[in-house]
Design a protein around this motif. Structure first.
Motif, mmCIF file in Angstrom:
data_model
loop_
_atom_site.group_PDB
_atom_site.id
_atom_site.type_symbol
_atom_site.label_atom_id
_atom_site.label_comp_id
_atom_site.label_asym_id
_atom_site.label_seq_id
_atom_site.Cartn_x
_atom_site.Cartn_y
_atom_site.Cartn_z
ATOM 1 N N LEU A 1 0.516 -0.878 -0.126
ATOM 2 C CA LEU A 1 -0.053 0.329 0.118
ATOM 3 C C LEU A 1 0.672 0.749 -0.103
ATOM 4 O O LEU A 1 1.985 1.207 1.199
ATOM 5 N N SER A 2 0.959 2.414 -0.825
ATOM 6 C CA SER A 2 1.503 3.344 -1.293
ATOM 7 C C SER A 2 1.231 4.320 -0.189
ATOM 8 O O SER A 2 -0.169 4.287 0.634
ATOM 9 N N GLN A 3 1.760 5.143 0.758
ATOM 10 C CA GLN A 3 1.855 6.452 1.915
ATOM 11 C C GLN A 3 0.405 7.278 1.213
ATOM 12 O O GLN A 3 -0.339 7.193 2.771
ATOM 13 N N ALA A 4 0.585 7.358 -0.208
ATOM 14 C CA ALA A 4 -0.596 8.563 -0.131
ATOM 15 C C ALA A 4 -1.388 7.744 0.180
ATOM 16 O O ALA A 4 -2.881 8.378 0.433
ATOM 17 N N MET A 5 -1.399 5.989 -0.718
ATOM 18 C CA MET A 5 -3.637 5.787 0.023
ATOM 19 C C MET A 5 -3.547 5.445 1.177
ATOM 20 O O MET A 5 -4.755 5.216 2.021
ATOM 21 N N ALA A 6 -2.670 5.041 1.886
ATOM 22 C CA ALA A 6 -2.434 4.789 3.435
ATOM 23 C C ALA A 6 -3.576 5.919 4.320
ATOM 24 O O ALA A 6 -4.358 6.275 4.947
ATOM 25 N N ASP A 7 -2.503 7.501 3.683
ATOM 26 C CA ASP A 7 -3.167 8.531 4.218
ATOM 27 C C ASP A 7 -4.704 8.686 3.743
ATOM 28 O O ASP A 7 -5.378 9.001 4.750
ATOM 29 N N ASP A 8 -4.807 8.580 2.445
ATOM 30 C CA ASP A 8 -6.500 8.450 2.230
ATOM 31 C C ASP A 8 -7.702 7.690 2.995
ATOM 32 O O ASP A 8 -7.677 8.339 3.062
ATOM 33 N N ALA A 9 -7.219 6.990 2.949
ATOM 34 C CA ALA A 9 -8.012 5.822 3.657
ATOM 35 C C ALA A 9 -8.365 6.278 5.157
ATOM 36 O O ALA A 9 -8.698 6.411 5.677
ATOM 37 N N ILE A 10 -7.152 7.140 5.623
ATOM 38 C CA ILE A 10 -6.883 7.475 7.483
ATOM 39 C C ILE A 10 -7.990 8.478 6.986
ATOM 40 O O ILE A 10 -8.795 8.682 8.369
ATOM 41 N N MET A 11 -8.149 9.563 6.284
ATOM 42 C CA MET A 11 -8.510 10.395 5.971
ATOM 43 C C MET A 11 -10.375 10.423 5.942
ATOM 44 O O MET A 11 -11.389 11.007 6.346
ATOM 45 N N ARG A 12 -10.620 8.885 5.306
ATOM 46 C CA ARG A 12 -11.857 8.493 4.710
ATOM 47 C C ARG A 12 -12.377 8.309 6.370
ATOM 48 O O ARG A 12 -14.042 8.187 5.974
ATOM 49 N N LEU A 13 -11.340 7.655 7.239
ATOM 50 C CA LEU A 13 -12.346 7.348 8.208
ATOM 51 C C LEU A 13 -12.892 8.112 9.295
ATOM 52 O O LEU A 13 -12.025 8.922 9.973
ATOM 53 N N LYS A 14 -13.403 8.085 9.669
ATOM 54 C CA LYS A 14 -14.740 9.016 10.371
ATOM 55 C C LYS A 14 -14.886 8.050 12.010
ATOM 56 O O LYS A 14 -15.319 6.932 11.616
ATOM 57 N N CYS A 15 -14.896 8.690 12.938
ATOM 58 C CA CYS A 15 -15.307 7.896 14.046
ATOM 59 C C CYS A 15 -16.720 8.352 14.968
ATOM 60 O O CYS A 15 -16.082 9.731 14.454
ATOM 61 N N SER A 16 -17.132 7.684 15.412
ATOM 62 C CA SER A 16 -18.045 8.041 16.263
ATOM 63 C C SER A 16 -18.500 7.370 17.188
ATOM 64 O O SER A 16 -18.380 6.351 17.284
ATOM 65 N N THR A 17 -19.301 7.977 18.806
ATOM 66 C CA THR A 17 -20.049 7.515 20.078
ATOM 67 C C THR A 17 -21.298 7.300 19.037
ATOM 68 O O THR A 17 -22.592 6.615 20.209
ATOM 69 N N ASP A 18 -21.890 7.851 19.168
ATOM 70 C CA ASP A 18 -23.064 8.500 18.001
ATOM 71 C C ASP A 18 -23.716 7.635 16.941
ATOM 72 O O ASP A 18 -23.489 8.460 15.970
ATOM 73 N N LEU A 19 -24.981 6.554 17.426
ATOM 74 C CA LEU A 19 -25.511 5.932 16.144
ATOM 75 C C LEU A 19 -25.883 6.531 15.269
ATOM 76 O O LEU A 19 -26.496 6.359 14.093
ATOM 77 N N ARG A 20 -26.527 8.211 15.255
ATOM 78 C CA ARG A 20 -26.995 8.703 14.907
ATOM 79 C C ARG A 20 -26.261 9.374 13.708
ATOM 80 O O ARG A 20 -26.808 10.033 12.468
#
Ligand code: CAA
Length: 284
Positions: free
Chosen positions: A60-79
């Motif tokens: 996996l390239s570093q750029a693709m890894a950085d993109d993946a992390i950017m696309r990932l959001k975290c939440s504790t709220d089901l809504r």
């Protein structure tokens, strides 16, 4: 029904974080949700270290890894899952908890959203009854560890529509997985066959046929399995293995699925496998 662009994953444990990781690295917008913020932090840490392993091996390239992390959001709220096109749940393997979650999700997510479960043995048909959209409920069973294992077992509930089945097949392929399809009967395909083998390995140990090391070496070198059955049981979790054996036993009604007393005793003693430092073997 819309094309899948946004994937929600509920459960920040090993399976949920692994599924979120693959979806993000394959270009989907991902929301990873867990009601426990420290579980989310551990999940994110697992994702980052797994992604780093792929980068350091040049897969996996570093750029693709950085993109993946950017696309990932975290939440504790089901809504926050209201805009997801599919929600894959990977919470604790308890029918009550999954039913409660599905009935909540059904009220929160958009009408077209698909509700998928990563359950290893709970009936998709029964989970679907807690929603107003049984045609849009399906099983998407990933193997552990999800970023490495190439299979997704798709489980069709009694009412899952052909359209939803086709969408989920396409999604699994876009996640780089090979799919197999099972009807909704106890253990589906993989655990219907794997768990009796693990249970039999416990019987071999229980009745003194051989040492744990010889049982595992026998299956590793004799049948080319990457792990022996007892080592694999520790990896999966002895509590998970026991609960799947109970589902097979009660659902299929045959005494050949009776859980081995030694497996039951280990679970009673809290020896749940690698995750708690001791199971059939001791760790670290
Ligand atoms: N992320 C990224 N890379 C990972 C990883 C992860 N989470 N886990 C392992 N790897 C990589 C390692 O970096 C290593 O890569 P290289 O060979 O290129 O160095 C490779 O995978 C092998 O890992 P390890 O050297 O750490 O250890 P290993 O050789 O013992 O492999 C294993 C680990 C992949 C888990 C292997 O032992 C295996 O395939 N075991 C069987 C797993 C299995 O059967 N899973 C299914 C369980 S059943 C299930 O999940 C269904 C259910 O419902 C219970």
């Amino acid at each position: 029904m819309e094309e899948i662009k946004r994937v929600g994953v509920v459960g920040g444990g090993q399976m949920g974080s692994g599924i979120a990781q693959i979806a993000a690295t394959c270009g989907f917008d991902v929301i990873l949700l867990d009601s426990d913020s420290s579980a989310l932090q551990r999940g994110l840490h697992n994702i980052q270290s797994s992604i780093n392993r792929f980068v350091s091996k040049g897969q996996l390239s570093q750029a693709m890894a950085d993109d993946a992390i950017m696309r990932l959001k975290c939440s504790t709220d089901l809504r926050d899952l209201h805009s997801a096109d599919i929600i894959i749940e990977a919470i604790v393997e308890s029918e009550g908890s999954k039913k409660e979650l599905f009935s909540q999700l059904d009220r929160i997510v958009k009408d077209s959203a698909i509700l998928a479960s990563n359950t290893s043995s709970i009936s998709i048909t029964r989970l679907a009854t807690t929603t107003r959209r049984p045609r849009q409920v399906i099983g998407m069973h990933f193997m552990n560890p999800p970023p490495i294992m190439k299979l997704v077992e798709i489980v069709r509930g009694a009412d899952t529509s052909d359209e939803v089945f086709a969408i989920v097949k396409t999604l699994a392929k876009r996640l780089g997985k090979t799919i197999i399809c099972s009807l909704d009967f106890p253990g589906f395909i993989v655990n219907r066959i794997l768990m009796p083998m693990i249970n039999e390995a416990f019987f071999a140990l229980y009745t003194g046929v051989a040492t744990k090391e010889d049982i595992d070496t026998g299956m590793k070198l004799g049948t080319n399995h990457p792990m022996g059955p007892l080592e694999l049981a520790d990896f999966i979790g002895l509590d998970v293995c026991l609960s799947i054996m109970k589902v097979l036993h009660s659902g299929l009604g045959d005494s050949k699925y009776l859980p081995c007393p030694l497996l039951v005793q280990y679970v009673d003693a809290g020896r749940l496998g690698k995750k708690c430092g001791v199971g059939v073997y001791s760790y670290g």
